[in-house]
Design a protein around this motif. Structure first.
Motif, short mmCIF file in Angstrom:
data_model
loop_
_atom_site.label_atom_id
_atom_site.label_comp_id
_atom_site.label_asym_id
_atom_site.label_seq_id
_atom_site.Cartn_x
_atom_site.Cartn_y
_atom_site.Cartn_z
N GLU A 170 0.58 26.90 74.83
CA GLU A 170 1.81 27.11 74.06
C GLU A 170 1.59 27.04 72.56
N CYS A 171 0.75 26.08 72.12
CA CYS A 171 0.63 25.81 70.69
C CYS A 171 -0.69 26.29 70.07
N GLY A 172 -1.67 26.59 70.92
CA GLY A 172 -2.98 26.99 70.41
C GLY A 172 -3.91 25.80 70.32
N THR A 173 -5.18 26.04 70.56
CA THR A 173 -6.15 24.95 70.62
C THR A 173 -6.30 24.20 69.29
N ASP A 174 -6.02 24.87 68.17
CA ASP A 174 -6.12 24.20 66.87
C ASP A 174 -5.06 23.13 66.69
N ASN A 175 -4.01 23.18 67.48
CA ASN A 175 -2.83 22.34 67.24
C ASN A 175 -2.60 21.28 68.30
N VAL A 176 -3.60 21.02 69.13
CA VAL A 176 -3.49 19.98 70.17
C VAL A 176 -4.56 18.93 69.91
N TYR A 177 -4.12 17.67 69.83
CA TYR A 177 -4.99 16.55 69.50
C TYR A 177 -4.93 15.48 70.59
N VAL A 178 -6.01 14.73 70.72
CA VAL A 178 -6.02 13.57 71.62
C VAL A 178 -6.56 12.37 70.84
N THR A 179 -5.77 11.30 70.82
CA THR A 179 -6.11 10.08 70.08
C THR A 179 -6.29 8.94 71.07
#
Length: 261
Positions: free
Chosen positions: A65-74
């Motif tokens: 939905e958002c693109g791989t550049d815009n998904v983060y895991v903390t």
């Protein structure tokens, strides 16, 4: 020869039916109405493996939905306290930093399979330059993402409906900021046995709907299960939480459930 060919064809048909046609125990929870993510999505697993056990399919959908550049895991905790290290003589004598490193070998391999960019993986123990759990730094990270990105969906553990105290504390960090209106979109991982506590219209259900996504999430799960001595991966995640892994691997839809409540 014909019998072998017929059996092979039948096997393929059965797999397809299982993936696309079988209703699982999750089906009763599916409201068929998923709230869209904001422009950026950040997942906050407490321990290594939480991200895929409770959010694997949601991560795949967020990337779509958002693109791989815009998904983060903390990652909030170093994960070194897992009982595997105490119970298995193989790990006797290793220090806390080494335990964290071994757990992160599985964590990073899993996220790579899910499609999360290496640069979008944040490990708070490394950021803090000290081991342990970092709830204060988690709060700062959430606020930094809000300030930097503006349109963000934050996903943590549920602040109330979870049987792990560290998970609940994790969720309480996000819930507090949400209640203070410092974040606009807060959602929470749900374990299946707590889903009935969440109203139908406050549940987002993510299910794989094709073989590509099924194989993506399954291969990510298996990074915590497979033993690979060469790459120093010893199945620590699976050993520590095998019942959760087995439950999810037995679900043909590899379902993730998020609460927006």
């Amino acid at each position: 020869m014909k019998d072998k060919k017929d059996k092979k064809i039948m096997g393929i048909i059965i797999v397809v039916l299982v993936i696309f046609g079988v209703h699982t125990a999750y089906s009763q929870y599916n409201n068929g109405n998923i709230k869209r993510f904001k422009d950026h999505v950040v997942f906050y697993p407490q321990h290594q493996d939480d991200e895929v056990l409770w959010g694997g399919t949601a991560i795949v959908d967020a990337i779509k939905e958002c693109g791989t550049d815009n998904v983060y895991v903390t990652l909030v905790s170093d994960g070194s306290g897992v009982n595997v290290f105490k119970n298995n003589p193989k790990f006797k004598g290793i220090d806390r930093k080494e335990k964290e490193r071994l757990r992160n070998n599985e964590f990073k391999a899993c996220l790579n399979k899910l499609g999360v960019k290496k640069d979008n993986v944040i490990i708070l123990a490394d950021e803090a330059k000290k081991p342990g759990t970092h709830y204060d730094l988690m709060e700062k990270t959430i606020l930094n993402f809000e300030k930097k990105l503006g349109s963000v969906t934050h996903i943590a553990h549920h602040y109330k409906y979870d049987d792990h105290i560290m998970h609940r504390k994790n969720g309480q960090v996000l819930k507090k900021l949400s209640d203070e209106h410092k974040v606009d979109d807060a959602r929470y991982f749900m374990k299946p046995n707590y889903v009935s506590n969440i109203p139908n219209d406050k549940r987002d259900i993510y299910k794989v709907n094709n073989m590509k996504d099924y194989n993506t999430v399954k291969s990510a799960l298996e990074e915590y299960k497979n033993v690979d001595n060469k790459n120093e991966k010893y199945g620590i995640g699976y050993t520590s939480a095998h019942s959760y892994f087995d439950y999810l691997l037995n679900d043909p839809s590899l379902t993730s459930i998020l609460s927006i409540y």
